[in-house]
Design an enzyme around this catalytic site. Structure first.
Site, mmCIF file in Angstrom:
data_model
loop_
_atom_site.group_PDB
_atom_site.id
_atom_site.type_symbol
_atom_site.label_atom_id
_atom_site.label_comp_id
_atom_site.label_asym_id
_atom_site.label_seq_id
_atom_site.Cartn_x
_atom_site.Cartn_y
_atom_site.Cartn_z
ATOM 1 N N GLU A 194 0.823 -1.211 0.000
ATOM 2 C CA GLU A 194 0.000 0.000 0.000
ATOM 3 C C GLU A 194 0.857 1.261 0.000
ATOM 4 O OE1 GLU A 194 -4.195 -1.091 1.969
ATOM 5 O OE2 GLU A 194 -2.742 -0.236 3.331
ATOM 6 N N GLU A 288 -5.303 -7.856 -1.980
ATOM 7 C CA GLU A 288 -5.969 -8.055 -0.685
ATOM 8 C C GLU A 288 -7.410 -7.677 -0.907
ATOM 9 O OE1 GLU A 288 -4.415 -5.712 2.556
ATOM 10 O OE2 GLU A 288 -2.393 -6.499 2.262
HETATM 11 C C1 GAL Z 1 -4.708 -3.130 4.392
HETATM 12 C C2 GAL Z 1 -3.253 -3.469 4.654
HETATM 13 C C3 GAL Z 1 -3.129 -4.688 5.545
HETATM 14 C C4 GAL Z 1 -4.039 -4.567 6.732
HETATM 15 C C5 GAL Z 1 -5.450 -4.303 6.269
HETATM 16 C C6 GAL Z 1 -6.436 -4.109 7.365
HETATM 17 O O1 GAL Z 1 -4.875 -1.854 3.975
HETATM 18 O O2 GAL Z 1 -2.576 -3.702 3.457
HETATM 19 O O3 GAL Z 1 -1.804 -4.831 5.954
HETATM 20 O O4 GAL Z 1 -3.586 -3.541 7.536
HETATM 21 O O5 GAL Z 1 -5.477 -3.125 5.541
HETATM 22 O O6 GAL Z 1 -6.541 -5.226 8.132
#
Ligand code: GAL
Length: 985
Positions: A194, A288
């Site tokens: 990110e 993700e």
């Molecule tokens: C995303 C991030 C993850 C985790 C998730 C929330 O934005 O890439 O590492 O923090 O949010 O659980």
């Protein structure tokens, strides 16, 4: 346009897969060089190809370090594979690996090579995500605590930061290079996480990213693509400096508030256009995608997240991703695990269950089953991997009911069409009926043709197919969804499902003259005009057979009990790899056929009927190595048996009745306490961007090598001060207690959102002495902040950040301590974040083998009657039966009005931080391996009463969260758990 993009565009226009080659980064170059087409991993704008074959990536996130028992990793990965996951995405944690600058430790739960071996054995691809910044709700977002003391800004190209990650990135890459596909399971390496390319936040993000990518490539990541996880489909690193090979982005449309779990958010509708402009040459990879949510301190608890982001959510949202063209997605999290020790960042508590498909105790949730149905389908529908969006809209021309939104996918050189149906809003919880106009090889058809309707329940999405190939057969269409397909003994089998009671209509062209229906008679079939026509409603299992074709129709709840394991070891889970169908058990981990025996490995949670559909040569079946009595199934196909092995819930000791020993864990308040071996705080300047608020001496714990848990300060002054202005930082809900010359002054229990606490403490006149006074402050920290904005937020100091005596004078000396050894912690098994700085921790009283024989007998259920910290120890023995997987937990009875915090140490591993008034967690699962299920366990519990009236624990029980007769890998006793003798003497 860069030459590279032009090539990629040409390749994608004619659908030639793009292979990538050796990465070179001439200064200022845009990214990768196109390389040999013999590369095992290739891609185009539709999908990934592995060994020349298109593959849908159905991946789940799992952090091995959040389950520090390597013998349980296979359990999680087998459960994932059972649900059709063909990839696992892992973050690797720099901070846990390099607790001291230059001393990296890749052993035990940090062993990536061991993880890769397990994944290889299970047959699941790995997406490795080493950061170095990972976010992940972990302390510092994975950045080591010592990084707070360097001058350079983290996540930039500043030399100090780049130098800091060199060893970590090099050693990660060297190890991972040996496991790149096809030599091992690793198919992607993600660079950073990110990472915003935004001038305001981080003007050097692109050069910083490019440096990292060069380091990965130069240290051996040469065969697999580098990927990114963009914070939004904004195109960061899809082109330009720092460009990755495969662009990915993340999305959390459900948010992180699980307190209204029945209110489902609406679907995002920007993926198609955003991705088209962000990454026109790549396929849509959701690096993700929300698979649950973290729950903050005082949140509603993880069951709410499992409900909000559960099976309905998975149904509607994940199918919407497919409707948007995604052919690769990874769910964050699929197994969340535990923020044991001081792994958590300030927002979250010990459990990292995440409401994920596989819950923290490794049990399967309802959405696991939903994900299984989808995962198996996507691997059974290769046409999806070349299809494009051919149209979408509410009502016509697809659905007869304007309340149904349809997306049609197809094309790509084959006749299969996919219709993704859903209701117009996730607010709607009532069913809706429609017919659907579809394209088939015999023209456009309005289905169902023979009566009935297509029904969508509230929050239900369906992917319906036309001209869907299974083996040599073709499903002209079906108003039920496809779960999976397999071909056994030359006979093609497809499994269809709808919710119980919903209509089904399916047509399969056939030269057969008759069709038989066995099993449930809610389904009828006939042959008419060379078509097998299947109609009815789903109830249980109906088996329709005609010629060399079998159509199985199951109601959805029954379909959840279907498994489709491959019978040969393979990463590939497509129908070209032989498989069997297994119906009934809680879990099927593995299947193999040797001669006439089908060997199944799995788990049951009670007596379970078993049906297997396997080659005719299979005459006998074993379950977890024991043969089971089989007979012909009354479904008219396959063999049936009953699995009778019962897992008895283990009998567990009552901790209330146990013998407890106890000692004072705050001896530092005594004026005579010897702190001569403590660090003397002597820094008057700091490179930290958040300098001290007041006071001559910098008292940040991290400046002196203490990065984890709690800290104790002793400040000496002479004179006539009447009080102190004190400023502390520790993250959400951190607390502190202050004592002057042994006398309790006050505490502050913190609050959610606490950045800094500023208190003025008044010294009682009788507490100040005319000579040397000693002020003792004990304070904890809920972890280092993350660094989401790349603005060094993680450097927010911990501990005392400002002080000023009221009434004149200053401190002569400040001493402080934290975890035993600081960065030179001796426990290289449990690592840098297990312990904090309480006396019980520093002295080793929390470790197994500590001699507490001289301690007094006292129990935490009696507690203490004043402010202070007490430590309690006890032992108990467990004898969980062989072959039983019984996840166990410690359950606190909450007393929210009482103001105390407890740390729970199990055989030296800190597996619970319970704050009586900040909840919500009261049940703390502890995995087998940390708990010895077949032998002795040593427990240490601290009880920090922040109030003068004292505190006690109402109850603490050992509870079982299930009991399964299990075929999982056997955990051999305790993981390596160094003792007091090994670590303190
Ligand atoms: C995303 C991030 C993850 C985790 C998730 C929330 O934005 O890439 O590492 O923090 O949010 O659980």
């Amino acid at each position: 346009m860069k030459w590279l993009n032009l090539l990629a565009l040409l390749a994608s226009a004619v659908s030639i897969p793009v292979a990538f080659g050796q990465y070179t980064v001439p200064p200022g170059s845009p990214g990768y060089l196109l390389g040999s087409s013999t590369q095992a991993i290739q891609f185009d704008s539709h999908s990934l190809l592995i060994d020349g074959k298109r593959v849908f990536i159905w991946s789940g996130e799992f952090h091995p370090w959040r389950l520090p028992v390597p013998q349980l990793w296979s359990d999680v990965l087998q459960k994932m594979k059972g649900a059709g996951f063909n990839a696992v995405s892992i973050y690797i944690h720099w901070g846990l690996t390099e607790g001291k600058p230059g001393s990296l430790d890749w052993n035990y739960y940090r062993s990536i090579s061991q993880f890769y071996e397990v994944a290889k054995q299970v047959g699941i691809y790995v997406i490795a995500r080493p950061g170095p910044y990972i976010n992940a709700e972990t302390s510092g977002g994975g950045l080591p605590g010592w990084l707070t003391t360097i001058g350079a800004v983290a996540r930039t190209n500043q030399t100090g930061f780049v130098n800091a990650w060199q060893s970590y990135v090099k050693q990660f890459s060297e190890t991972t290079s040996k496991y790149q596909y096809p030599d091992g399971p690793v198919i992607f390496v993600q660079s950073e996480n990110e990472f915003y390319v935004s001038q305001a936040m981080n003007p050097t993000a692109s050069p910083a990213m490019a440096l990292l990518e060069t380091a990965f490539r130069q240290n051996g990541i040469s065969k697999v693509p580098l990927t990114c996880n963009d914070v939004w489909p904004s195109g960061n690193f899809a082109s330009g400096l720092g460009q990755v090979d495969i662009y990915g982005f993340d999305s959390y449309p459900g948010g992180f508030d699980c307190s209204n779990p029945s209110v489902m958010p609406e679907l995002p509708n920007y993926y198609v256009s955003a991705h088209a402009s962000a990454d026109p040459y790549g396929f849509m990879y959701l690096a993700e995608y929300q698979g649950g949510a973290f729950d903050p301190w005082q949140g509603p608890g993880y069951d709410g997240c499992e409900e909000l982001l559960g099976s309905d959510y998975s149904n509607v949202f994940y199918k919407n991703n497919v409707a948007s063209g995604a052919t690769a997605m990874s769910f964050y999290m699929t197994y969340g695990g535990t923020n044991w020790g001081n792994i958590a960042e300030p927002a979250v508590y010990t459990s990292y269950d995440y409401g994920a498909a596989i819950r923290e105790p490794r049990t399967l949730s309802a959405k696991y089953s939903e994900q299984k149905l989808q995962g198996l389908f996507y691997h059974s529908a290769p046409a999806l991997l070349t299809s494009s969006i051919l149209g979408s809209g509410a009502g016509a021309p697809f659905a007869s009911n304007a309340g149904v939104f349809t997306t049609k996918l197809g094309g790509g050189g084959n006749p299969t069409n996919f219709y993704v149906l859903r209701q117009m809003s996730n607010n709607i919880t009532t069913p809706i009926s429609t017919s659907l106009t579809i394209d088939t090889s015999v023209g456009s058809l309005k289905v169902p043709q023979f009566g009935g309707t297509i029904t969508l329940a509230g929050r239900e999405s369906k992917i319906l197919v036309s001209e869907y190939k299974f083996g040599n057969s073709v499903l002209r269409y079906s108003t039920a969804e496809v779960m999976t397909q397999t071909t056994i003994d030359g006979s093609d089998i497809v499994v269809l499902y709808v919710l119980a009671g919903q209509n089904v209509e399916a047509v399969v062209p056939s030269t057969a003259t008759a069709a038989t229906v066995t099993g449930s008679s809610s389904i009828k079939a006939k042959i008419s005009n060379s078509d097998a026509i299947i109609t009815g409603t789903a109830s249980g299992i109906s088996v329709v057979q005609f010629g060399k074709t079998t159509v199985i129709v199951a109601d959805k709840a029954t379909a959840f009990t279907f498994w489709n394991p491959r019978t040969v070891a393979s990463y590939d889970v497509s129908p070209t790899v032989p498989s069997v169908l297994v119906v009934g058990p809680y879990l099927v981990r593995n299947a193999s056929i040797s001669s006439t025996t089908l060997a199944l490995v799995g788990d049951t949670n009670g007596t379970t009927p078993l049906t297997v559909i396997a080659p005719a040569a299979v005459k006998s079946v074993t379950w977890n190595g024991e043969s089971v009595k089989v007979s012909k199934s009354n479904l008219g196909i396959g063999l049936s048996a009953s699995l009778t092995k019962n897992a008895k819930t283990p009998s567990l000791p009552k901790l209330k009745n146990a013998k407890w020993k106890s000692a004072d864990s705050l001896p530092e308040i005594a004026p005579s306490f010897d702190d001569s071996t403590w660090v003397t705080a002597n820094k008057t300047t700091t490179l930290n961007p958040f300098p001290p608020f007041s006071g001559k001496i910098v008292l940040f714990a991290d400046e002196y090598g203490f990065h984890s848990g709690s800290f104790v300060y002793r400040g000496y002054f002479t004179g006539k001060a009447t009080g102190i202005n004190l400023s502390l930082e520790g993250g959400n809900n951190f607390g502190y207690s202050a004592y002057l010359n042994g006398q309790f002054l006050s505490s502050n229990q913190g609050f959610f959102g606490a950045v800094q606490i500023n208190d003025t403490l008044t010294f009682p006149a009788n507490a100040v002495v005319s000579g040397k006074n000693v002020l003792t402050i004990v304070t904890d920290s809920s972890g280092l902040n993350e660094d989401w904005n790349s603005n060094d937020d993680f450097k927010h100091p911990r501990g005392i950040v400002g002080y000023k005596l009221v009434g004149g004078g200053d401190f002569d000396t400040w001493k402080l301590t934290g975890n035993f050894g600081g960065e030179s912690f001796p426990d290289n098994v449990r690592g840098p974040l297990n312990e904090g700085g309480f006396w019980a921790e520093r002295s080793g009283a929390v470790l197994p083998g500590f001699d507490d024989s001289k301690w007094q007998s006292a129990s935490p259920f009696t507690g203490i009657s004043k402010a202070g910290i007490q430590v309690y120890r006890t032992k108990f023995t467990l004898s969980v039966a062989n072959g039983v997987d019984a996840p166990l937990a410690f359950k606190f009875t909450a007393t929210p009005t009482s103001n105390y915090r407890s740390l729970l140490y199990v055989n030296g591993w800190q597996f619970g931080k319970f704050i009586s008034n900040f909840g919500p967690q009261t049940v703390f699962p502890v995995p087998e391996g940390i708990l010895n299920h077949k032998g002795e366990n040593e427990i240490a519990l601290t009880l920090w009463s922040l109030d003068a009236q004292g505190a006690k624990i109402a109850d603490l029980e050992l509870v079982a969260l299930g009991a399964f007769a299990s075929g999982k890998e056997v955990v051999s006793g305790l993981v390596t758990s160094p003792t007091f003798q090994q670590l303190r003497t």
